[in-house]
Design an enzyme around this catalytic site. Structure first.
Site, PDB file in Angstrom:
ATOM      1  N   SER A   1       3.462  -7.785   4.729  1.00 57.34           N
ATOM      2  CA  SER A   1       4.790  -7.303   5.134  1.00 57.34           C
ATOM      3  C   SER A   1       5.200  -7.936   6.451  1.00 57.34           C
ATOM      4  CB  SER A   1       4.749  -5.785   5.302  1.00 57.34           C
ATOM      5  OG  SER A   1       5.850  -5.347   6.085  1.00 57.34           O
TER       6      SER A   1
ATOM      7  N   TYR B   1       0.463   1.277   8.790  1.00 56.26           N
ATOM      8  CA  TYR B   1       1.063   0.326   7.851  1.00 56.26           C
ATOM      9  C   TYR B   1       0.956  -1.099   8.386  1.00 56.26           C
ATOM     10  CZ  TYR B   1       4.565  -1.784   4.773  1.00 56.26           C
ATOM     11  OH  TYR B   1       5.223  -2.593   3.872  1.00 56.26           O
TER      12      TYR B   1
END
Lengths: 239, 161
Positions: B48, B61
């Protein structure tokens, strides 16, 4: 950030290698240094004696142990101004042979250690209006490595964690990462010590722990630096 | 993906995010590797943009997604030349997660998309199909000379390596 006689620095994994050199350098600058170790009690105590600091046993993969560590350091030495998350483990192991426990333990120590430390020291630093946190990653996180997937994944995760926390904890707390190249410590595999390996390093030698400690302390004290990744690596990574 | 300040992030949630995103990919690669050696296959990890840039209150995350970049580089070296290993680090994508984010921020989905788009040089968020195309490319023979790489389909937000 300049050390005053009251400034306290905590270094995890400081019984030897880069952690020990970092503790020594911080002490030479006037910091009161807390030396964390897990298994090498004699090493931890000898560093503490040499630098006039205190040794604390704690497993950084255990969040409760880290809470207790920080509480004891702050009660005995004072509020922590600089926290260096350095404790780490390394294993050479092929992907197919990595056990669930090896994977879990590497993540819990190399990544979890930094997370557990930050979540405990950050509230006090924020309240006091300043603090500096440094994560020790690895140059292998930048370039990859053969047969060290748990270590490399955990060290790369540490860089993402550092960048996130630099954004989140600003402006009171700075968070930076040092990603050393091959350094002469007990963690360095023999395959990275021989002449064939060092010949491929632009500066033709592996690093010394003191050189990495210098980078760690410099970035820890650099007032306008946050979210940075310094990689003293002899030119192994040039990109 | 739980969002929370690091000192108030529930420990179980933090590790659930890391273990799902990072450990899950590791377990998949470990289980698939002997098969992929015979097929001379390819692995594509979905990282990401936040793993590259970091993001406040997204420590688990971002750490997990940055860890995937390391895993990509490690396994690319280790499994070469039989297996190629690459990753993508997409920016904001039009997925159901956006509705959750909008709800959490107390704004409409439309407003949420427009806020994200404002920060993107291409002035829009990605479709899932566009991101899938990048994955398919890395998996295909067209990418036969790619390994250990991270592609950044993000509309131009970062040029990070």
């Amino acid at each position: 950030m300049t050390a005053t006689p009251d400034s306290v620095a905590l270094v995890t994994g400081a019984s030897g290698g880069i952690g020990r050199a970092t503790a020594e350098r911080l002490a030479a600058l006037g910091y009161r240094v807390a030396i964390n170790y897990l298994t090498n009690r004699a090493g931890g105590e000898s560093v503490a004696a040499a630098v006039g600091g205190r040794a604390y046993r704690a497993d950084v993969s255990d969040p409760a142990a880290v809470e207790e560590l920080v509480a004891r350091v702050e009660a005995e030495l004072g509020p922590i101004a600089i926290a260096v998350s350095n404790a780490g483990i390394y294993q050479q192991v092929a992907l197919e042979d990595v056990t669930d426990e090896q994977w879990r333990r590497t993540l819990r120590i190399n990544l979890g250690g930094a997370f557990h430390l930050t979540r405990v020291v950050a509230p006090g630093m924020r309240r006091r209006g300043e603090g500096s946190i440094v994560f020790v990653a690895s140059e292998l996180a930048l370039v990859g490595s053969d047969r060290a997937s748990p270590y490399v994944a955990a060290k790369a995760a540490l860089i993402g964690l550092g960048r996130s926390l630099a954004r989140e904890l600003a402006p009171e707390i700075r968070v930076n990462v040092v990603a050393p190249g091959p350094v002469d410590t007990p963690l360095l595999p023999d395959s990275e010590r021989g002449p064939a390996y060092t010949a491929a390093i632009p500066l033709r030698r592996i690093g010394r722990p003191e050189e990495i400690a210098a980078a760690i302390v410099h970035i820890a004290e650099a007032p306008w630096t946050t979210g940075a990744v310094y990689s003293p690596n002899g030119g192994v990574v040039i990109q | 993906m739980t969002m929370a300040p690091v000192d108030r992030y529930p420990l179980d949630d933090w590790w659930r995010v890391v273990d799902t995103n990072l450990s899950g990919s590791f377990y998949l690669a470990r289980a698939a590797v002997s098969h992929l050696r015979t097929t001379r296959g390819a692995i594509v990890f979905v990282s990401s943009e936040w793993g590259i840039t970091g993001w406040p209150e997204a420590s688990a995350y971002a750490a997990s997604k940055a860890g995937l970049v390391g895993l990509t580089r490690a396994l690319a070296r280790e499994l070469a030349p039989a297996i190629r290993v690459n990753a993508i680090a997409p920016g904001i994508i039009d997925t159901p997660q956006l509705e959750v984010d909008a709800g959490a921020a107390g704004i409409s989905l439309r407003e949420m998309k427009s806020r994200y788009a404002d920060g993107i040089p291409l002035r829009r968020i990605a479709t899932a199909r566009e991101i899938a195309a990048t994955v398919a490319f890395l998996a295909s023979d067209d990418a036969a000379f790619y390994t250990g790489q991270v592609l950044h389909p993000n509309g131009g937000t970062t040029t990070a390596s």
